[in-house]
Design a protein around this motif. Structure first.
Motif, PDB file in Angstrom:
ATOM      1  N   GLN A  35      39.893  43.733  46.830  1.00 43.81           N
ATOM      2  CA  GLN A  35      40.319  44.618  45.736  1.00 43.81           C
ATOM      3  C   GLN A  35      41.760  44.782  45.445  1.00 43.81           C
ATOM      4  OE1 GLN A  35      38.056  48.041  44.772  1.00 43.81           O
ATOM      5  NE2 GLN A  35      36.207  46.946  44.509  1.00 43.81           N
ATOM      6  N   GLN A  38      43.235  41.737  43.922  1.00 43.77           N
ATOM      7  CA  GLN A  38      42.788  41.927  42.715  1.00 43.77           C
ATOM      8  C   GLN A  38      43.880  42.848  41.909  1.00 43.77           C
ATOM      9  OE1 GLN A  38      38.665  42.545  41.526  1.00 43.77           O
ATOM     10  NE2 GLN A  38      39.282  44.100  40.053  1.00 43.77           N
ATOM     11  N   LYS A  39      43.976  44.076  42.550  1.00 39.53           N
ATOM     12  CA  LYS A  39      44.975  45.170  42.095  1.00 39.53           C
ATOM     13  C   LYS A  39      46.521  44.712  41.971  1.00 39.53           C
ATOM     14  CE  LYS A  39      45.696  49.448  40.756  1.00 39.53           C
ATOM     15  NZ  LYS A  39      45.296  49.940  39.516  1.00 39.53           N
ATOM     16  N   GLU A  42      46.880  42.645  39.113  1.00 43.69           N
ATOM     17  CA  GLU A  42      46.729  43.300  37.917  1.00 43.69           C
ATOM     18  C   GLU A  42      48.137  43.857  37.427  1.00 43.69           C
ATOM     19  OE1 GLU A  42      43.423  46.097  37.911  1.00 43.69           O
ATOM     20  OE2 GLU A  42      41.954  44.394  38.006  1.00 43.69           O
ATOM     21  N   LYS A 268      40.862  40.762  32.390  1.00 43.57           N
ATOM     22  CA  LYS A 268      39.470  40.871  32.444  1.00 43.57           C
ATOM     23  C   LYS A 268      38.946  39.494  33.129  1.00 43.57           C
ATOM     24  CE  LYS A 268      39.002  43.922  28.478  1.00 43.57           C
ATOM     25  NZ  LYS A 268      38.583  43.872  26.940  1.00 43.57           N
ATOM     26  N   THR A 271      39.694  39.672  36.703  1.00 40.50           N
ATOM     27  CA  THR A 271      38.923  40.912  37.615  1.00 40.50           C
ATOM     28  C   THR A 271      37.481  40.272  37.587  1.00 40.50           C
ATOM     29  OG1 THR A 271      40.363  42.544  36.794  1.00 40.50           O
ATOM     30  CG2 THR A 271      38.326  43.317  37.226  1.00 40.50           C
TER      31      THR A 271
END
Length: 403
Positions: A35, A38-39, A42, A268, A271
């Motif tokens: 995560q 991923q963060k 993003e 998207k 993610t």
């Protein structure tokens, strides 16, 4: 009594917990790292703008093999300028030429980097500004001036910390360029380091570096389109597609010679992919919990056999089968609970260490801690259930004679 019994066999209890500790810490660390990465990705994409469409030229083919989007000369700078005028959803458009593995030399320092040829709208559209110096001027584009804005990493590679980069000369593909600016640090997007780039006027790069123009104008690999907000991207995509089809005389069933990419869709998709990978690896790590449960069950079964006389004595003086069941079940739950707590702490520590070393956000999802500890309790109940039941069913007379 359960805690006292476990404490009297510290080494055995510690080894029994090891499987649960490894399983829980793996689940939490992997989930947190996944995560966090991923963060970070993003945030980097969002820093470059989530209200962006990227329109790329078609893919050239060599021997029937596609060379990737943007490699064919199907888009021109004039296309980008027409989109800026004819698409109401567009607030700014920036054309680009892209070439990786470009040789840049200063003195005895020789590096390979990525060259981007672009126009005046690039800083606005891509949300990146010069930290030192300036970006191009219209005059630089008009006369294809040999000036360059370098990324932060390129500046670090070519210049000593005490040296002034602005005004210095460097050679790009053997041609001399004057440095007029150094871009602010922006991090990476995917495998592309935004700091490891040099930015040239589009006209200069087209003429001096690429040397490959379309028949009807300046060939480009594509352009970025900025809308007022992310909600306008769908309208912008529709409008861009229609304008380019008209300009390129494309009618069904003829295929488009361009590709439109929505950066919100990229986020998207990324993610979704990261979520699936994290879930898969977490499931693999969960196998350690199963192994830990088997270890607890094995030790508890051995414990029942070793403590047959103790069970017989307790039953002989009035202990019920329920009390024996509770004692052994509680020992199993205590082992798994302590192992789960240690595993949670270790998993968080591993995740924090990884986030610090690799510089991505430290994120520990609450659900992973709750699920991890819940799984450790379930492992304790399941693994201790059969041994505890066996202990409770022992006949006191047979148990006293067991040794």
């Amino acid at each position: 009594m359960a805690i006292e019994t476990l404490w009297s066999n510290k080494v055995r209890s510690g080894l029994t917990m090891l499987g649960v500790i490894i399983g829980i810490s793996s689940v939490i660390a992997i989930t947190s790292i996944g995560q966090g990465v991923q963060k970070a990705t993003e945030l980097r994409i969002e820093a470059l703008g989530t209200n962006i469409l990227q329109v790329s030229a078609a893919a050239a083919k060599t021997g029937g093999i596609s060379q990737g989007a943007g490699t064919a000369s199907t888009l021109t700078w004039e296309d980008a300028q027409a989109i800026a005028k004819q698409v109401p959803a567009a607030t700014a458009v920036s054309a680009f030429l892209y070439r990786p593995n470009i040789q840049v030399v200063r003195g005895n320092v020789n590096i390979s980097t990525t060259a981007i040829g672009t126009d005046l709208n690039f800083p606005t559209v891509r949300n990146v500004q010069p930290q030192l110096g300036t970006f191009f001027r219209q005059q630089d584009l008009d006369i294809a001036k040999a000036v360059v804005v370098i990324g932060a990493k390129v500046r670090d590679d070519l210049f000593a910390p005490s040296e002034i980069a602005i005004g210095a000369d460097i050679r790009i593909q053997g041609k001399r360029y004057s440095v007029i600016g150094v871009m602010e640090r922006k991090g990476s997007v995917g495998l592309q380091d935004m700091n490891d780039m040099v930015y040239l006027p589009l006209t200069n790069m087209s003429a001096q570096i690429v040397g490959n123009n379309a028949l009807t104008g300046v060939a480009i690999n594509g352009f970025w389109l900025q809308s007022s907000n992310a909600d306008q991207l769908e309208s912008a995509e529709f409008q861009v597609t229609n304008v380019l089809r008209l300009r390129h005389n494309i009618r069904p069933p003829k295929e488009d010679d361009f590709r439109v990419t929505n950066e919100v869709d990229l986020i998207k998709t990324f993610t979704s992919i990261m979520g699936s990978l994290t879930l898969m690896v977490t499931a693999i790590a969960g196998i350690s919990l199963v192994v830990g449960g088997i270890g607890i069950a094995n030790i508890m079964l051995v414990s029942v056999m070793e403590r047959t006389r103790e069970i017989g004595l307790r039953k002989a003086v009035g202990a019920t089968s329920g009390a024996i069941l509770n004692q052994f079940l509680m020992e199993s739950i205590v082992i798994s609970s302590i192992g789960g707590a240690i595993g949670i702490g270790l998993g968080i520590a591993l995740a924090f260490t990884a986030a610090t070393l690799f510089k991505f956000p430290f994120v520990v999802p609450l659900w992973s801690v709750v699920v991890g500890f819940g799984l450790s309790l379930i492992v304790g109940v399941v693994a201790g259930g059969i041994p505890a039941r066996n202990a409770a069913k022992l006949d006191p007379i047979l148990a006293l004679h067991g040794e």
